[in-house]
Motif scaffolding. Sequence first.
Motif, short mmCIF file in Angstrom:
data_model
loop_
_atom_site.label_atom_id
_atom_site.label_comp_id
_atom_site.label_asym_id
_atom_site.label_seq_id
_atom_site.Cartn_x
_atom_site.Cartn_y
_atom_site.Cartn_z
N LYS A 64 0.81 -1.22 0.00
CA LYS A 64 0.00 0.00 0.00
C LYS A 64 0.84 1.27 0.00
O LYS A 64 0.35 2.34 -0.38
CB LYS A 64 -0.94 0.00 1.20
CG LYS A 64 -2.02 -1.07 1.12
CD LYS A 64 -2.99 -0.98 2.28
CE LYS A 64 -4.08 -2.03 2.16
NZ LYS A 64 -5.05 -1.96 3.28
N ASP A 65 2.10 1.17 0.42
CA ASP A 65 2.96 2.36 0.42
C ASP A 65 3.75 2.50 -0.87
O ASP A 65 4.67 3.33 -0.96
CB ASP A 65 3.94 2.31 1.60
CG ASP A 65 4.83 1.08 1.57
OD1 ASP A 65 4.51 0.14 0.82
OD2 ASP A 65 5.82 1.04 2.32
N SER A 66 3.39 1.73 -1.90
CA SER A 66 4.09 1.81 -3.19
C SER A 66 3.52 2.93 -4.03
O SER A 66 2.33 3.27 -3.95
CB SER A 66 3.95 0.49 -3.95
OG SER A 66 4.57 -0.58 -3.26
N GLN A 123 7.28 -3.77 -3.45
CA GLN A 123 7.26 -2.35 -3.14
C GLN A 123 7.94 -1.61 -4.26
O GLN A 123 9.04 -1.95 -4.69
CB GLN A 123 7.97 -2.07 -1.82
CG GLN A 123 7.96 -0.59 -1.43
CD GLN A 123 8.83 -0.30 -0.23
OE1 GLN A 123 10.00 -0.68 -0.19
NE2 GLN A 123 8.25 0.37 0.77
#
Length: 528
Positions: A64-66, A123
């Motif tokens: 989700k932080d990509s 990521q």
Amino acid sequence: MSLQMVSTVSNSSLLQPGFSLLNFDGHVFFFGQKGWPKRSCPTGVFLLDIKQNELKMKPAFFSKDSCYLPPLRYPALCTLRSDARADVYQYIIHGGKTPNNDLSDKIYFMSLVSKTSKKMTFQCIEKDLGGDVPEARYGHTINVVHSRGKSMSVLFGGRSYTPLAQRTTEKWNSVVDCLPSVFLIDFEFGCCTSYSLPELQDGLSFHVSIARDDTIYILGGYSLQNNTRSPNLYKLKIDLPLGSPAVTCTILPGGISVSSAIVTQISDTEFVLVGGYHSENQKRLMCNTIVLEDNKIEIVESVSPEWTPDIKHCRTWFGCDMGKGSVLLGIPGANKQLIPDANYFYILRCKGEEDDKEEESITQICSQTSSEDPGDSTPFEDSEEFCFTAEANSFDVDDADTYNEDDEEDESETGYWITCCASCNIDINTWVPFYSTELNKPAMILCSSGAGHWVHAQCMDLSETMLLRLSEANVKYFCNKHIDLNKGLQTPQKVVCLKKQPMKPLRKKKTMKLSASTKKSFLRRLFE
């Protein structure tokens, strides 16, 4: 060498010319599909599972932080390690083309963050650079060199679009060779420096590059300006002392005039050069062995495989290095299959039979994408061909685990939809086709202001008819924000339809009915 045909089982239409292969922990992943990702796989990254001569593609996931990684075709790829023998690595992805035919100048780092038997999560992080940042391009190479305990990335070659100030309506998307500058990129400090070397006078693209320690060998390549394939073999040596780096170039004998060749590594010091093109209409149906030892390079011709008649007679071919001496090759289907854009695929194994028996799965070490899709360009060879690169590193081979597509989680966490204006309401999670011209993405058009930027036709209130007109005609278009720059063509505004009052029907005149006696009396008076 052995050549074996494989059959595609699932998502075969995504596997088109221009793809790349990534290898994480012995698993090969496909990247760079034709067209924008669908909601079924918004990451655009697939596990490439080849077992029993069947090729299956299954969606992969991003954390989700990509950041979002567009489905770039023809980017430059290589692996980055903390040192030459480190087991942990990540991929560097630079440049390439988006499905909008836009060129990218961004650099992404892609790494594996979690792995289960049924799911791998990646990521992806975009890196910002300062200094002499290389322009957007494709058909180039990127490698990593190691010197004095330090490492840097080296970028060279490629093609780019003609600058906007030099474009004409007839040749709006013409491409030119990038300057023959060598870029050194230090990702630790986020800076980039370019070097102009007297030995490199012509721009090259679709060349082969092989990196080992502090040296990069550049072989072949095509020059648009001179319309030639370079016969030179260049040796770039990168020294990384405490001060400024030192870059030197030497021209070596024994080069090969070839473009769009593929390199695969079969041992620590031995590589195999496969295929490529001698000219626009002549494929290079031969292989060479490249040996790197004691700071020297040796190139000798090796035994070629038994090419099938389809491979011999086709005009174009494409492929990618799969690692461990194996190459995935594709040829156009030539409308022989039920799916119009389907291709035939082969696996070329360059190792001996004994080595092949030890390998039950196929991995990939480092590659750059193959040729441009013939359907997207003029003749394949000189217009949009691509090369392949390899690094002198290898991966351990693990048998690839598989997972079921039914195990997918939320497929709409990431996606690519540009916010084109303040009032843009295109949402990845809710978007549905608005025009019939929209397939897997909202219809877009390029605003001609400045360097140009993409806007959604739907957000600009463009009708589908106007969108088709602007797409077919070579005219400049300006979005609502920049419409004052040009009064010749304005964004069509919505026309409010006026309600017309219905016309009242004319009243019929009343007629009097006369009796027979009255009529006789009237006629008698008329003749008297």
